[in-house]
Design a protein around this motif. Structure first.
Motif, PDB file in Angstrom:
ATOM      1  N   ARG A 296       3.504   5.585  -5.830  1.00 37.40           N
ATOM      2  CA  ARG A 296       3.354   5.616  -7.293  1.00 37.40           C
ATOM      3  C   ARG A 296       2.188   6.508  -7.704  1.00 37.40           C
ATOM      4  NH1 ARG A 296       4.240   0.264  -6.294  1.00 37.40           N
ATOM      5  NH2 ARG A 296       2.082  -0.318  -6.700  1.00 37.40           N
ATOM      6  N   SER A 297       1.088   6.431  -6.979  1.00 35.51           N
ATOM      7  CA  SER A 297      -0.086   7.245  -7.299  1.00 35.51           C
ATOM      8  C   SER A 297       0.222   8.724  -7.103  1.00 35.51           C
ATOM      9  CB  SER A 297      -1.268   6.860  -6.411  1.00 35.51           C
ATOM     10  OG  SER A 297      -1.665   5.549  -6.685  1.00 35.51           O
ATOM     11  N   THR A 298       0.884   9.029  -5.993  1.00 34.86           N
ATOM     12  CA  THR A 298       1.224  10.422  -5.706  1.00 34.86           C
ATOM     13  C   THR A 298       2.154  10.973  -6.773  1.00 34.86           C
ATOM     14  OG1 THR A 298       0.971  10.025  -3.346  1.00 34.86           O
ATOM     15  CG2 THR A 298       2.233  11.955  -3.971  1.00 34.86           C
ATOM     16  N   THR A 299       3.140  10.175  -7.167  1.00 33.98           N
ATOM     17  CA  THR A 299       4.070  10.610  -8.208  1.00 33.98           C
ATOM     18  C   THR A 299       3.328  10.839  -9.518  1.00 33.98           C
ATOM     19  OG1 THR A 299       5.894   9.419  -7.165  1.00 33.98           O
ATOM     20  CG2 THR A 299       6.160   9.978  -9.486  1.00 33.98           C
TER      21      THR A 299
ATOM     22  N   LEU B 196       0.828  -1.208   0.000  1.00 35.98           N
ATOM     23  CA  LEU B 196       0.000   0.000   0.000  1.00 35.98           C
ATOM     24  C   LEU B 196       0.859   1.253   0.000  1.00 35.98           C
ATOM     25  CD1 LEU B 196      -2.883  -0.999   2.422  1.00 35.98           C
ATOM     26  CD2 LEU B 196      -3.048  -0.579  -0.031  1.00 35.98           C
ATOM     27  N   SER B 197       1.957   1.223   0.731  1.00 33.29           N
ATOM     28  CA  SER B 197       2.872   2.361   0.752  1.00 33.29           C
ATOM     29  C   SER B 197       3.450   2.593  -0.647  1.00 33.29           C
ATOM     30  CB  SER B 197       3.987   2.107   1.757  1.00 33.29           C
ATOM     31  OG  SER B 197       4.891   3.184   1.776  1.00 33.29           O
TER      32      SER B 197
END
Length: 100
Positions: A36-39, A30-31
């Protein structure tokens, strides 16, 4: 003195250990997903910001060209150049938007 664990206690301990391990693995996954999503979202936001910046530049050039068109003795060659510059900026914004 410790008393030996019963078979049921050993089974329960084994289940708890597997559950803890699964939770640790899930937390790591999850981290990583969050990173990856934030990037990815940051990249898209950067692309949108660049696009908006270029569109604002295009708008400034267009307004300057229109101002020149409305003033006396305007130089149509210069106006054409300004409008072409504005169009190039809009196309650049479109490309940046496609890339983000």
């Amino acid at each position: 003195m410790t008393t030996p664990l019963t078979a049921l206690e050993r089974d329960l301990l084994s289940c708890v250990e597997r559950l803890v391990t699964a939770c640790e693995v899930s937390a790591k996954e999850l981290s990583g997903l969050e990173a990856r999503s934030t990037t990815g979202m940051q990249s898209q936001m950067d692309g949108l910001a660049a696009c908006v910046s270029v569109l604002i530049q295009s708008q400034v050039v267009s307004v300057a060209a229109l101002h020149g068109l409305l003033s006396e003795g305007s130089n149509y060659g210069r106006l054409r150049t300004q409008l072409e510059t504005s169009l190039k900026l809009v196309k650049a914004a479109e490309e940046r938007l496609k890339q983000s």
